[in-house]
Design an enzyme around this catalytic site. Structure first.
Site, PDB file in Angstrom:
ATOM      1  N   CYS A 115      35.233 -44.702  -0.518  1.00 34.18           N
ATOM      2  CA  CYS A 115      34.788 -43.454  -1.174  1.00 34.18           C
ATOM      3  C   CYS A 115      34.648 -43.629  -2.682  1.00 34.18           C
ATOM      4  O   CYS A 115      34.027 -42.807  -3.345  1.00 34.18           O
ATOM      5  CB  CYS A 115      35.753 -42.323  -0.871  1.00 34.18           C
ATOM      6  N   HIS A 262      35.192 -36.722  -5.720  1.00 32.67           N
ATOM      7  CA  HIS A 262      34.912 -37.099  -4.333  1.00 32.67           C
ATOM      8  C   HIS A 262      35.276 -35.916  -3.449  1.00 32.67           C
ATOM      9  O   HIS A 262      36.302 -35.261  -3.650  1.00 32.67           O
ATOM     10  CB  HIS A 262      35.740 -38.326  -3.959  1.00 32.67           C
ATOM     11  N   ASN A 292      32.815 -34.910   4.244  1.00 33.74           N
ATOM     12  CA  ASN A 292      33.141 -36.085   3.429  1.00 33.74           C
ATOM     13  C   ASN A 292      32.109 -37.182   3.721  1.00 33.74           C
ATOM     14  O   ASN A 292      32.091 -37.743   4.810  1.00 33.74           O
ATOM     15  CB  ASN A 292      34.556 -36.555   3.789  1.00 33.74           C
TER      16      ASN A 292
END
Ligand code: UT7
Length: 335
Positions: A115, A262, A292
């Protein structure tokens, strides 16, 4: 030109058309819209269409970013893609993007930092631009996580989505651009969030219902995650990283105009804001719509904020990321 810093001159994003809602997921695994909303903030996510692969999404985001920057593909010197779901190990996703958009003068490679991949890639771009500010660099975060999710595992399959975000950077000798950053890794904790190296050349039509019914995910091919541990580490490490960077740079949180983080879980972001004593209004979120999307989540959010007019010239922006590895990092930008 004198040594400067990297600055973003164009943003772009691409999200697949297919929307998978929490209600749709209720038909696939034993979950509920209520559980997903309250535990994660997610209401829907985008899922790649049949045959749609990471490099295609990355290329579409790139074309948008180039158009905004007023830079042609042929003018690019370098392409970096942050991804953990490229369709092949070799060539890199970045080389496929280079071919797709016709950036024949660029060199291209991928960065694997889960990520945090997009932010790691930005850091590399900035280092080049300090020495060669005339360069034009394309940085992308792109993922097809839906191909690597076990659609029978409700602990993970409700969390992820697909997409791509991109930025074009060049050198700046003014106050504008990347002011400060700090990246971190801790490989000792790798088992808390992992994904085996099994790239999929041809991303199958992700029919989550069928995938769930057939249980056709080979052992180790899907995400493995110790959710609660990841949650705790994310809040702690992201918080510490922000505090340390701002202390080091003598910047107060009050001076920050927008945090673009994020997007993993709205509760992580709320806990982070609480820990920093930061108004949640200053945290830009897309998790509700897109879930996500790993390395793609921050650049997609940045592009949306940019196109909505949320980013004004001179604004101070904070990027904050956390992901598998563990990897994490923080960046301070003058827009
Ligand atoms: O990008 C970085 C990567 N990932 C992350 O940052 C994720 C970080 N972690 C998280 O976001 C959260 O830990 C999760 C959203 C993954 C889980 O939330 P939680 O509040 O930590 O829930 P939990 O794992 O402790 O599970 C609580 C209960 C369990 O049932 P029991 O044992 O209490 O009966 C789970 O089985 O919720 C159950 N559960 C679900 N129920 C309905 C887990 N997933 C689901 C689901 N629907 N999808």
């Amino acid at each position: 030109m004198t040594a400067g810093r990297g600055t973003i001159i164009g943003t772009g994003s691409y999200l697949p058309e297919r929307i998978l809602t929490n209600r749709d997921l209720e038909q696939v695994v034993n979950t509920s819209d209520e559980w997903i909303k309250t535990r994660t903030g997610i209401r829907s996510r985008r899922i790649a269409g049949a045959g749609e692969v990471t490099s295609q999404m990355a290329s579409r985001a790139a074309v948008e970013a180039l158009a905004m920057a007023g830079v042609t593909a042929a003018q690019l010197d370098m392409i970096i893609v942050g991804t953990i779901t490229a369709e092949m190990v070799m060539p890199s996703c970045a080389c496929l993007v280079q071919k797709e958009i016709g950036a024949e003068n660029a060199f291209a490679f991928d960065v694997s930092a889960a990520c945090s991949g997009f932010v790691y890639a930005l850091e590399i771009a900035d280092r080049y631009l300090k020495n060669a500010p005339e360069m034009k660099i394309l940085v992308i975060g792109a993922e097809t996580l839906s191909a690597r999710v076990d659609w029978q595992d409700r602990n993970t399959c409700v969390l992820f989505g697909d997409g791509a975000g991109a930025c074009v950077l060049t050198g700046s000798t003014t106050e504008e651009g990347l002011l400060a950053s700090q990246l971190y890794s801790d490989g000792r904790l790798w088992q808390l969030l992992s994904l085996d190296a099994r790239p999929r050349r041809y991303c199958p039509a992700v029919d989550y219902g069928v995938a769930a019914a057939q249980n056709n995910m080979p052992e180790g091919a899907a995400f493995s995650m110790a959710g609660k541990d990841v949650f705790k580490h994310a809040v702690r490490e992201m918080g510490d990283a922000v505090v340390n960077l701002l202390d080091r740079e003598g910047v107060s949180l009050d001076d920050i105009d927008l945090v673009v983080p994020h997007q993993a879980n709205i509760r992580i972001l709320k806990s982070l804001a609480e820990r920093l004593d930061l108004s949640f209004k200053k945290v830009y979120t897309t998790i509700q719509k897109y879930g996500n999307s790993s390395a793609a989540s921050l650049p997609v959010a940045l592009d949306e904020a940019n196109r909505e007019g949320r980013l004004q010239k001179g604004d101070l922006l904070l990027f904050s990321v956390f992901g598998g590895g563990f990897t994490w990092g923080v960046m301070l930008w003058r827009w």
